[in-house]
Design a protein around this motif. Structure first.
Motif, short mmCIF file in Angstrom:
data_model
loop_
_atom_site.label_atom_id
_atom_site.label_comp_id
_atom_site.label_asym_id
_atom_site.label_seq_id
_atom_site.Cartn_x
_atom_site.Cartn_y
_atom_site.Cartn_z
N LEU A 90 0.83 -1.21 0.00
CA LEU A 90 0.00 0.00 0.00
C LEU A 90 0.87 1.25 0.00
CD1 LEU A 90 -2.80 1.33 0.20
CD2 LEU A 90 -2.58 1.19 2.70
N THR A 91 1.85 1.29 0.89
CA THR A 91 2.71 2.48 0.96
C THR A 91 3.54 2.63 -0.30
OG1 THR A 91 4.38 1.20 2.18
CG2 THR A 91 2.85 2.55 3.48
N TYR A 92 3.89 1.51 -0.93
CA TYR A 92 4.65 1.61 -2.18
C TYR A 92 3.78 2.19 -3.30
CZ TYR A 92 7.73 0.63 -6.07
OH TYR A 92 8.52 0.77 -7.17
N THR A 93 2.52 1.87 -3.30
CA THR A 93 1.60 2.47 -4.27
C THR A 93 1.56 3.98 -4.08
OG1 THR A 93 0.24 0.47 -4.21
CG2 THR A 93 -0.77 2.44 -5.15
N PHE A 94 1.49 4.44 -2.82
CA PHE A 94 1.55 5.88 -2.54
C PHE A 94 2.87 6.47 -3.04
CE2 PHE A 94 -1.32 5.20 1.40
CZ PHE A 94 -2.45 5.25 0.59
N ALA A 95 3.95 5.73 -2.85
CA ALA A 95 5.27 6.21 -3.28
C ALA A 95 5.32 6.40 -4.79
CB ALA A 95 6.36 5.23 -2.83
N MET A 96 4.83 5.41 -5.53
CA MET A 96 4.88 5.47 -6.99
C MET A 96 4.04 6.63 -7.52
SD MET A 96 6.89 3.70 -8.80
CE MET A 96 6.15 4.31 -10.29
N PHE A 97 2.88 6.83 -6.91
CA PHE A 97 2.01 7.90 -7.40
C PHE A 97 2.39 9.26 -6.83
CE2 PHE A 97 -0.42 4.33 -8.85
CZ PHE A 97 -1.09 4.79 -9.97
N SER A 98 3.45 9.30 -6.04
CA SER A 98 4.02 10.58 -5.60
C SER A 98 5.11 11.03 -6.56
CB SER A 98 4.60 10.45 -4.19
OG SER A 98 3.61 10.16 -3.25
N LYS A 99 5.97 10.09 -6.95
CA LYS A 99 7.10 10.43 -7.83
C LYS A 99 7.65 9.16 -8.46
CE LYS A 99 10.22 13.48 -9.28
NZ LYS A 99 9.88 14.64 -10.10
N ASP A 101 10.56 8.34 -9.17
CA ASP A 101 11.83 7.88 -8.60
C ASP A 101 11.64 6.58 -7.82
OD1 ASP A 101 12.38 10.36 -9.53
OD2 ASP A 101 13.41 11.08 -7.74
N SER A 102 10.44 6.38 -7.29
CA SER A 102 10.15 5.20 -6.47
C SER A 102 10.25 3.90 -7.26
CB SER A 102 8.74 5.30 -5.88
OG SER A 102 8.59 6.51 -5.18
N ALA A 103 10.28 3.99 -8.58
CA ALA A 103 10.37 2.78 -9.41
C ALA A 103 11.66 2.01 -9.12
CB ALA A 103 10.30 3.15 -10.89
N SER A 104 12.64 2.68 -8.50
CA SER A 104 13.91 2.01 -8.20
C SER A 104 13.83 1.12 -6.95
CB SER A 104 15.01 3.06 -7.99
OG SER A 104 14.69 3.91 -6.90
N LEU A 105 12.77 1.25 -6.16
CA LEU A 105 12.71 0.53 -4.88
C LEU A 105 12.79 -0.99 -5.02
CD1 LEU A 105 12.49 0.91 -1.82
CD2 LEU A 105 10.02 0.67 -2.05
N PRO A 106 12.06 -1.63 -5.95
CA PRO A 106 12.20 -3.09 -6.06
C PRO A 106 13.63 -3.54 -6.33
CG PRO A 106 10.30 -2.32 -7.31
CD PRO A 106 11.04 -1.10 -6.88
N ILE A 107 14.41 -2.73 -7.08
CA ILE A 107 15.80 -3.09 -7.37
C ILE A 107 16.65 -2.91 -6.11
CG2 ILE A 107 17.74 -2.75 -8.95
CD1 ILE A 107 15.78 -1.38 -10.86
N LEU A 108 16.31 -1.89 -5.29
CA LEU A 108 17.01 -1.70 -4.02
C LEU A 108 16.73 -2.87 -3.07
CD1 LEU A 108 16.46 2.13 -3.42
CD2 LEU A 108 18.64 0.99 -3.89
N ILE A 109 15.50 -3.35 -3.06
CA ILE A 109 15.16 -4.52 -2.25
C ILE A 109 15.94 -5.74 -2.74
CG2 ILE A 109 13.30 -6.14 -1.66
CD1 ILE A 109 11.35 -3.77 -1.71
N PHE A 110 16.01 -5.87 -4.06
CA PHE A 110 16.80 -6.96 -4.65
C PHE A 110 18.26 -6.87 -4.19
CE2 PHE A 110 19.62 -8.36 -8.09
CZ PHE A 110 19.20 -9.67 -8.27
N LEU A 111 18.81 -5.66 -4.14
CA LEU A 111 20.19 -5.46 -3.69
C LEU A 111 20.37 -5.92 -2.25
CD1 LEU A 111 22.97 -4.22 -4.48
CD2 LEU A 111 22.16 -2.06 -3.49
N ILE A 112 19.42 -5.57 -1.39
CA ILE A 112 19.47 -6.00 0.01
C ILE A 112 19.43 -7.52 0.11
CG2 ILE A 112 18.02 -6.16 2.09
CD1 ILE A 112 19.51 -3.69 2.26
N GLU A 113 18.51 -8.10 -0.64
CA GLU A 113 18.36 -9.56 -0.61
C GLU A 113 19.66 -10.26 -1.03
OE1 GLU A 113 15.96 -11.63 0.22
OE2 GLU A 113 14.10 -10.49 0.30
N ILE A 114 20.30 -9.75 -2.07
CA ILE A 114 21.52 -10.37 -2.60
C ILE A 114 22.70 -10.18 -1.64
CG2 ILE A 114 23.24 -10.27 -4.45
CD1 ILE A 114 20.59 -11.62 -5.20
N LEU A 115 22.85 -8.95 -1.12
CA LEU A 115 24.01 -8.63 -0.29
C LEU A 115 23.95 -9.25 1.10
CD1 LEU A 115 24.63 -4.85 -1.15
CD2 LEU A 115 26.08 -6.79 -1.76
#
Length: 503
Positions: A90-99, A101-115
């Motif tokens: 839900l909060t990510y939906t708010f993030a995407m419809f704010s700006k 830039d939020s489209a990068s978040l899933p890739i950042l999560i992927f980075l956390i998962e990998i590292l």
């Protein structure tokens, strides 16, 4: 009144700093690292435009929702409570419809998962966890396309995206370490080369390199969506075109890198060295950024003063604007989209537009040289104040409105009002020549030469006019004058003389 917007933006900025603290603390279980990162983030001037500019509050809101989403995702991964996962969507939906830039978040999560969580070991589970976030990104894009194409709603930000600039994408984000808020970047700037050297050196200093990879990765990944916009520029035409606000989310990454590097001094050397280095760093960092914030604030105030003066003058000329008003501002203090928004807000009228084709609309206004007109009568009153550079714009307006007879009347009025201005008569002659009104053009050139009889350019142009009028002898006389001057136009004048004499 910008005060409300400024207070709102400052509150969100400090909330983001706190959220960054909580996010890093729950992720790395290191309160000092989290505290340092929060302080560095909130004190950094590089992305200060996002806080200063009221229409950039979407940057702040987007990051706030991203950090909340990230926090909830980590809680879900640690505690396995499905409610955390659902709230994060839900909060990510708010993030995407704010700006975007939020489209990068899933890739950042992927980075956390990998590292940090061994994501490669179970690729299928990782894919299942990330796919809902990517679906939200696609949902946003699909919704935007519908709004743009089906309902004919012009989403300016959406349409500006998808301009690929590879070098900008690769390097732009890393300017977050040193770039001044005005967005100016020069090859002479030593900070560029210092940063290029210090990035690999930081890996030699820091033992826990995963944290560094996370910080640098955050910068590169979070800047990617912003790099696709055509607006963010290192050398902006206008204040709001600077790269600064596009670095707001990326500045989290630089805060992490700085914090990790400072803490590594404690591990590599001693507690005393760490305290001395940290004290010196924060003293210098806060002082430098405090000066930069003040300087940038003054630039915004100056820009606001110019805009305020423009709106005040506009209101004196036009106390109110009816619905569906089209306005063209010549030599405007800021860009066309922002003039339109400012006029809408100032007049409380959402149906004020930048002029497109005034022939199709009733209320079309041209603001030029401090004056405003929307009909022939008001333009005639302005005839005395219409300058040389303004005439072309006025004529285009008249042409689009279909005021051809009125155009001649206005040109005549300008000519009379500028009886002792040679440059004005020369400009009018050019317009008459473009209109194929050669006799009137000749009159204006001749009038200009009465005022400045030795102006070579006017003699040369009058010679060309006589060629068009098939008056060979008069043309030769004009070109003889030009050739005698021995200036830059002399060779061409001699060629015309030879041509006209049949040589």
């Amino acid at each position: 009144s910008p005060i409300g917007y400024n207070i709102f933006n400052l509150i969100i900025h400090f909330i983001n700093s706190l959220m960054l603290y909580f996010l890093l603390n729950i992720l790395f279980k290191n309160s000092l690292l989290s505290f340092f990162a929060g302080i560095i983030f909130v004190a950094s001037a590089v992305a200060s435009d996002a806080v200063f500019w009221k229409t950039a509050n979407c940057n702040l809101l987007s990051l706030m929702f991203c950090l909340i989403t990230f926090y909830l995702y980590i809680r879900w991964r640690q505690e396995d409570k499905k409610s955390h996962f659902l709230w994060s969507l839900l909060t990510y939906t708010f993030a995407m419809f704010s700006k975007e830039d939020s489209a990068s978040l899933p890739i950042l999560i992927f980075l956390i998962e990998i590292l940090f969580w061994g994501g490669w070991k179970d690729k299928l589970s990782l894919f299942k966890r990330l796919i809902p976030y990517f679906v939200i990104v696609l949902f946003y894009l699909f919704t935007s396309l519908i709004l743009v194409n089906v309902f004919d709603i012009y989403l300016e930000t959406f349409l500006r995206f998808f301009k690929l600039r590879p070098l900008y994408s690769l390097f732009g984000g890393y300017t977050v370490f040193f770039l001044h808020p005005d967005g100016l970047l020069s090859v002479k700037n030593p900070s560029t080369y210092i940063t290029i050297v210090l990035i690999p050196l930081s890996f030699l200093l820091v033992k826990e390199r995963k944290l560094l990879w996370f910080g640098y990765g955050w910068i590169a990944i979070s800047f990617l969506p912003s790099s696709l916009t055509s607006l963010g520029q290192f050398e902006p035409v206008y204040l709001f075109n600077s790269i600064s606000r596009y670095l707001y989310m990326a500045s989290v990454g630089s805060a992490i890198v700085f914090s990790v590097t400072l803490l590594s001094i404690k591990e590599r050397f001693s507690r005393k060295a760490f305290l001395i280095t940290s004290t010196l760093f924060f003293t210098a960092f806060i002082l430098i950024n405090y000066e930069r914030v003040n300087e940038r604030g003054k630039q915004w105030q100056e820009a606001g003063t110019v805009m305020k003066r423009f709106l005040s003058n506009f209101e004196k000329l036009q106390p109110s604007l009816p619905e569906n008003s089209y306005v063209y501002v010549y030599n405007s203090p800021i860009g066309r989209a922002y003039i339109q928004q400012a006029l809408r807000a100032f007049y409380g009228n959402p149906k004020i537009y930048w002029i497109d084709n005034p022939s199709k609309v009733t209320h079309a206004y041209l603001y030029i040289n401090g004056g405003l007109f929307n009909d022939h009568r008001s333009a005639m009153k302005m005839a005395k104040s219409i300058g040389i550079d303004d005439i072309g714009t006025v004529m285009i307006f008249y042409e689009l409105k279909g005021w051809n007879n009125e155009k001649l009347e206005l040109l005549n009025a300008i000519s009379i009002s500028a009886f002792n201005d040679a440059k004005m008569h020369y400009r009018l002659a050019q317009i008459y020549q473009d209109m194929k009104m050669l006799d009137d053009a000749e009159t204006e050139y001749s009038t200009a030469l009465i005022i400045t009889p030795y102006d070579v350019e006017t003699h040369y142009t009058l010679g060309l006019l006589y060629i068009a009028k098939k008056q060979k002898d008069k043309a030769i006389e004009e070109f003889k004058f030009v050739a005698k001057d021995q200036g830059s136009l002399a060779p061409m004048a001699e060629k015309f003389i030879n041509y006209l004499r049949g040589k």
